[in-house]
Motif scaffolding. Structure first.
Motif, PDB file in Angstrom:
ATOM      1  N   ARG A  25       0.829  -1.208   0.000  1.00  0.00           N
ATOM      2  CA  ARG A  25       0.000   0.000   0.000  1.00  0.00           C
ATOM      3  C   ARG A  25       0.863   1.257   0.000  1.00  0.00           C
ATOM      4  NH1 ARG A  25      -2.035   3.222   3.693  1.00  0.00           N
ATOM      5  NH2 ARG A  25      -1.228   2.030   5.430  1.00  0.00           N
ATOM      6  N   LYS A  26       1.924   1.268   0.788  1.00  0.00           N
ATOM      7  CA  LYS A  26       2.826   2.433   0.829  1.00  0.00           C
ATOM      8  C   LYS A  26       3.578   2.588  -0.493  1.00  0.00           C
ATOM      9  CE  LYS A  26       2.603   3.733   5.230  1.00  0.00           C
ATOM     10  NZ  LYS A  26       2.364   5.032   5.730  1.00  0.00           N
ATOM     11  N   ARG A  27       4.026   1.465  -1.079  1.00  0.00           N
ATOM     12  CA  ARG A  27       4.793   1.539  -2.323  1.00  0.00           C
ATOM     13  C   ARG A  27       3.941   2.071  -3.468  1.00  0.00           C
ATOM     14  NH1 ARG A  27       6.464  -3.904  -4.645  1.00  0.00           N
ATOM     15  NH2 ARG A  27       4.634  -3.585  -5.912  1.00  0.00           N
ATOM     16  N   LEU A  28       2.669   1.692  -3.488  1.00  0.00           N
ATOM     17  CA  LEU A  28       1.782   2.126  -4.567  1.00  0.00           C
ATOM     18  C   LEU A  28       1.035   3.413  -4.235  1.00  0.00           C
ATOM     19  CD1 LEU A  28       0.311  -1.333  -5.574  1.00  0.00           C
ATOM     20  CD2 LEU A  28       2.134  -0.067  -6.695  1.00  0.00           C
ATOM     21  N   LYS A  29       1.241   3.938  -3.031  1.00  0.00           N
ATOM     22  CA  LYS A  29       0.608   5.188  -2.572  1.00  0.00           C
ATOM     23  C   LYS A  29      -0.919   5.100  -2.672  1.00  0.00           C
ATOM     24  CE  LYS A  29       4.639   7.783  -3.843  1.00  0.00           C
ATOM     25  NZ  LYS A  29       5.269   8.626  -4.827  1.00  0.00           N
TER      26      LYS A  29
END
Length: 89
Positions: A25-29
């Protein structure tokens, strides 16, 4: 007590693993709701999730506003153009 190790797959997202979900989730924003919606649509394949997230981000980008040519700007504001020319001299 011996615990059985889970076999990890590199290309599938385990939605029960909080750390893995948080990293993706953080990597794909993405928000939690966006990620859940994408997983419902595409499944748990990380490549499919990243493709869908990329497509959604491209659609949500604001369209570039084109500025009119300088001649149109000068024609619209003749007093400003004259004052700029007077300052330049």
């Amino acid at each position: 007590m011996m615990m059985r190790r889970r076999t990890l797959s590199r290309n599938c997202l385990d939605v029960r693993d909080r750390v893995q979900v948080k990293v993706v989730r953080k990597r794909l924003k993405l928000t939690d709701a966006q990620l859940a919606d994408i997983i419902r649509k595409t499944g748990n394949s990380i490549s499919a999730i990243s493709k869908e997230a990329g497509a959604r981000q491209c659609l949500s980008l604001p369209k570039r506003i084109e500025t009119p040519p300088a001649a149109v700007i000068e024609a619209a504001e003749p007093d400003a153009a004259l004052s700029m020319q007077a300052e330049a001299v």
